[in-house]
Design a protein around this motif. Structure first.
Motif, PDB file in Angstrom:
ATOM      1  N   LEU A 176       0.785  -1.252   0.118  1.00 13.50           N
ATOM      2  CA  LEU A 176       0.004  -0.116   0.159  1.00 13.50           C
ATOM      3  C   LEU A 176       0.867   1.264  -0.143  1.00 13.50           C
ATOM      4  N   GLU A 177       1.831   1.264   0.723  1.00 18.44           N
ATOM      5  CA  GLU A 177       2.905   2.085   0.664  1.00 18.44           C
ATOM      6  C   GLU A 177       3.453   2.549  -0.783  1.00 18.44           C
ATOM      7  N   ALA A 178       3.948   1.503  -1.457  1.00 16.70           N
ATOM      8  CA  ALA A 178       4.358   1.635  -2.583  1.00 16.70           C
ATOM      9  C   ALA A 178       3.162   2.137  -3.784  1.00 16.70           C
ATOM     10  N   ASN A 179       1.886   1.535  -3.508  1.00 13.84           N
ATOM     11  CA  ASN A 179       0.730   1.724  -4.400  1.00 13.84           C
ATOM     12  C   ASN A 179       0.445   3.282  -4.347  1.00 13.84           C
ATOM     13  N   ALA A 180       0.563   3.984  -2.901  1.00 16.39           N
ATOM     14  CA  ALA A 180       0.475   5.415  -2.723  1.00 16.39           C
ATOM     15  C   ALA A 180       1.319   6.236  -3.422  1.00 16.39           C
ATOM     16  N   LYS A 181       2.392   5.843  -3.702  1.00 12.19           N
ATOM     17  CA  LYS A 181       3.449   6.644  -4.417  1.00 12.19           C
ATOM     18  C   LYS A 181       2.748   6.647  -6.007  1.00 12.19           C
ATOM     19  N   ASP A 182       2.304   5.569  -6.471  1.00  8.99           N
ATOM     20  CA  ASP A 182       1.869   5.648  -8.019  1.00  8.99           C
ATOM     21  C   ASP A 182       0.680   6.365  -8.067  1.00  8.99           C
ATOM     22  N   ILE A 183      -0.392   6.320  -6.977  1.00  9.53           N
ATOM     23  CA  ILE A 183      -1.566   7.084  -7.160  1.00  9.53           C
ATOM     24  C   ILE A 183      -1.375   8.482  -7.015  1.00  9.53           C
ATOM     25  N   ALA A 184      -0.369   8.954  -6.202  1.00 11.33           N
ATOM     26  CA  ALA A 184       0.109  10.574  -6.185  1.00 11.33           C
ATOM     27  C   ALA A 184       0.698  10.890  -7.506  1.00 11.33           C
ATOM     28  N   ALA A 185       1.316  10.140  -8.014  1.00 12.29           N
ATOM     29  CA  ALA A 185       2.016  10.461  -9.364  1.00 12.29           C
ATOM     30  C   ALA A 185       0.907  10.310 -10.498  1.00 12.29           C
ATOM     31  N   GLY A 186       0.161   9.515 -10.471  1.00  8.76           N
ATOM     32  CA  GLY A 186      -1.016   9.343 -11.300  1.00  8.76           C
ATOM     33  C   GLY A 186      -1.778  10.765 -11.304  1.00  8.76           C
ATOM     34  N   GLU A 187      -2.117  11.099 -10.409  1.00  7.39           N
ATOM     35  CA  GLU A 187      -2.914  12.584  -9.962  1.00  7.39           C
ATOM     36  C   GLU A 187      -2.107  13.274 -10.480  1.00  7.39           C
ATOM     37  N   ALA A 188      -1.056  13.543 -10.303  1.00  8.15           N
ATOM     38  CA  ALA A 188       0.082  14.728 -10.605  1.00  8.15           C
ATOM     39  C   ALA A 188      -0.251  14.747 -12.259  1.00  8.15           C
ATOM     40  N   ARG A 189      -0.072  13.552 -12.884  1.00  4.70           N
ATOM     41  CA  ARG A 189      -0.118  13.542 -14.120  1.00  4.70           C
ATOM     42  C   ARG A 189      -1.452  13.643 -14.921  1.00  4.70           C
ATOM     43  N   GLY A 190      -2.362  13.854 -14.161  1.00  7.70           N
ATOM     44  CA  GLY A 190      -3.812  14.126 -14.646  1.00  7.70           C
ATOM     45  C   GLY A 190      -4.645  12.804 -15.139  1.00  7.70           C
ATOM     46  N   LEU A 191      -4.118  11.718 -14.708  1.00  8.94           N
ATOM     47  CA  LEU A 191      -4.922  10.522 -15.096  1.00  8.94           C
ATOM     48  C   LEU A 191      -6.381  10.550 -14.686  1.00  8.94           C
TER      49      LEU A 191
END
Length: 419
Positions: free
Chosen positions: A50-65
Motif C-alpha cells: 500500500l505504501e508503494a501504491n500510494a506513490k503511484d496514485i500520487a504520481a498518477g494524480e499529478a499527471r492528470g490520469l
C-alpha cells in the motif's frame, strides 16, 4: 544506456528460460504450496504494498490520469485480499500439465495421443493494473511456465514491490529462481528488447489499450496473443424487456467503466427507441455518464452531444457512452462488425430466433443474450484468475485460464512397430 537496458532485459529472460526447464516438471503439490506462500506473503506485506501504491496514485494524480485509470491503479486492503484470494482459487483448479487426452489405437497397434505441456516462458506487457502482476505470475506458475513481467510506468512502484514479494515467497517454497521475473526499467527500449527475444520467450501477451497492442504487434518477432481491447456493444432489440435492458445497460456501462468488458456503445432498435431511450439516457446522465449520440438519438434527447465515427471506434474506459438508433438486427450486427474489437457483445431480446442469429452472426470472443458484458472474466467463467481476454482466434480466445497457457505434444506408445 541502450546497451545496458538490453543486457538487463536479456539477463532476466535467460533466468526465466533456465527456470522454465525445471518448472515444467514440478509436481502439483510443490506449485500449490508456492501459490499458498505467495498469497500469504501478499497479506503479510500489505502495508508495504500500500505504501508503494500510494506513490503511484500520487504520481498518477499529478499527471492528470482519469478517475477510471486511477481506479484501475488503486490498491487497498480489500483488493490485496482479492489478489491473494485469486491465488487460492488457482490452487484449487486442476493442474493441466501432463494431462493425456485423445488417445487412440491405430490399426498397426500404435497408441497415439496428446499430452498437455507448458508453453515455456511467457512475456507479459501490461498497463496500470497491479493485480495483473499477481494473476499472471500465479497462472503461469500453475501451468508450469516462467513469466517475464513488464508493467506500465503508472504502476511501477506497486508492481516492483508485488513482484519482489511473490517471487521471494515462491522461491522459498521450492520454485526455481527466475520463474517470476519483473522488468523494473520504464524505458521503452526495455519493451523493444523484450519483443525480439525469440531465443528466450515463447509468446508475448500485451494487456492494455489500443496503442499498446498496436505497438507490440508492429514490433514483436516473438509470437503475440492479442488481448484486452474492448469496444463492447449492447443491442436492445425491438422485442426486448425494456426494464431488463435498462438494468443491463446501466451495469455494463457504470459498474466499472475503466475495464475492457464495459460497454462503450448502446445500439437501440428503432421501434423501441422512443419508449426506451429518453428514460435510460436520463438514468445514465444521473450516474455521470456523458452521452454521444447519432441524429436519431438527439431527436429524442436534444441535450446529447453529437457522435462522430471516432466515437463508434473508441474504447473510452470512462463514463462516456456512444448511442445509435438502428433499423433492426442486421444493421446492429453490421455496426458491430465494422467498429467492434471482437471482445464482448450483447443482445437484449425476448425473441428466440433473433437471439440465435445474434449468437451465430456476431464475431466476438464472448456473445451474450440478456446479460451484461461485464461477465467476461476468467474468475466469473470458473477459470480462476485470467491472464487476459484473447480477442484473436489462434491458440486461445476469450478469458485465458490455465489450459490456454499450455500447448500439446503427441505421445506414442508402441511395442516394436517399424515403418
Amino acid at each position: 544506456m541502450s546497451d545496458s537496458i538490453t543486457q538487463a532485459v536479456v539477463d532476466k529472460a535467460v533466468r526465466a528460460r533456465d527456470a522454465s526447464r525445471k518448472l515444467a516438471y514440478l509436481s502439483t503439490s510443490v506449485k500449490n504450496e508456492a501459490l499458498a506462500a505467495m498469497a500469504q506473503a501478499l497479506i503479510d506485506e500489505a502495508p508495504v504494498i500500500l505504501e508503494a501504491n500510494a506513490k503511484d496514485i500520487a504520481a498518477g494524480e499529478a499527471r492528470g490520469l482519469s478517475k477510471a485509470l486511477l481506479d484501475r491503479l488503486l490498491l487497498n486492503e480489500a483488493r490485496i485480499r482479492d489478489m491473494a484470494g485469486g491465488l487460492d482459487v488457482i490452487i484449487n483448479l486442476p493442474d493441466p500439465v501432463g494431462e493425456v487426452f485423445d488417445m487412440v489405437t491405430r490399426p498397426n497397434g500404435l497408441q497415439v495421443g496428446k499430452m498437455r505441456v507448458p508453453l515455456g516462458v511467457i512475456g507479459m506487457i501490461y498497463e496500470a493494473r497491479p493485480n495483473v502482476t499477481v494473476d499472471a505470475a500465479g497462472l503461469c506458475l500453475k501451468a508450469g511456465n516462467a513469466v517475464l513481467l513488464r508493467g506500465g510506468t503508472e504502476a511501477i512502484h506497486s508492481n516492483t514491490t508485488i513482484a519482489r514479494i511473490i517471487a521471494a515467497a515462491a522461491a522459498a517454497a521450492g520454485i526455481p529462481e527466475g520463474a517470476i521475473e519483473f522488468i523494473e526499467l520504464t524505458d521503452r527500449a526495455a519493451v523493444n528488447t523484450m519483443l525480439k527475444l525469440n531465443d528466450y520467450l515463447d509468446v508475448v501477451i500485451p494487456r492494455g489499450g489500443k496503442a499498446l497492442k498496436q505497438a507490440v504487434i508492429a514490433n514483436a518477432t516473438v509470437p503475440v496473443i492479442e488481448t484486452g481491447m474492448g469496444n463492447c456493444h449492447v443491442f436492445v432489440d425491438r422485442e426486448a424487456d425494456l426494464e431488463m435492458a435498462a438494468r443491463i445497460v446501466i451495469n455494463a456501462k457504470c459498474q466499472r467503466p475503466g475495464v475492457c468488458n464495459a460497454a462503450e456503445t448502446l445500439l437501440v432498435d428503432a421501434p423501441v427507441a422512443a419508449a426506451f431511450l429518453p428514460g435510460i439516457l436520463e438514468q445514465l446522465k444521473e450516474r455521470g455518464v456523458e452521452i454521444r449520440g447519432c441524429p436519431r438519438t438527439r431527436e429524442l434527447a436534444p441535450w446529447v452531444v453529437p457522435a462522430t465515427d471516432e466515437d463508434w471506434d473508441t474504447e473510452y474506459l470512462d463514463l462516456i457512452l456512444a448511442v445509435r438508433v438502428v433499423d433492426g438486427l442486421e444493421e446492429a450486427v453490421d455496426h458491430i462488425f465494422r467498429w467492434g474489437t471482437k471482445h464482448s457483445e450483447a443482445i437484449v431480446t425476448e425473441n428466440y430466433t433473433r437471439a440465435r442469429r445474434f449468437l451465430r452472426e456476431v464475431d466476438a470472443a464472448a456473445v451474450y443474450v440478456n446479460a451484461s458484458t461485464r461477465f467476461t472474466d476468467g474468475g466469473v467463467f470458473g477459470f480462476g484468475a485470467e491472464l487476459g481476454i484473447s480477442t484473436q482466434k489462434l491458440h486461445a480466445r476469450g478469458p485465458m485460464g490455465l489450459k490456454d497457457l499450455t500447448s500439446t505434444k503427441y505421445i506414442i506408445f508402441g511395442d516394436g512397430q517399424t515403418r
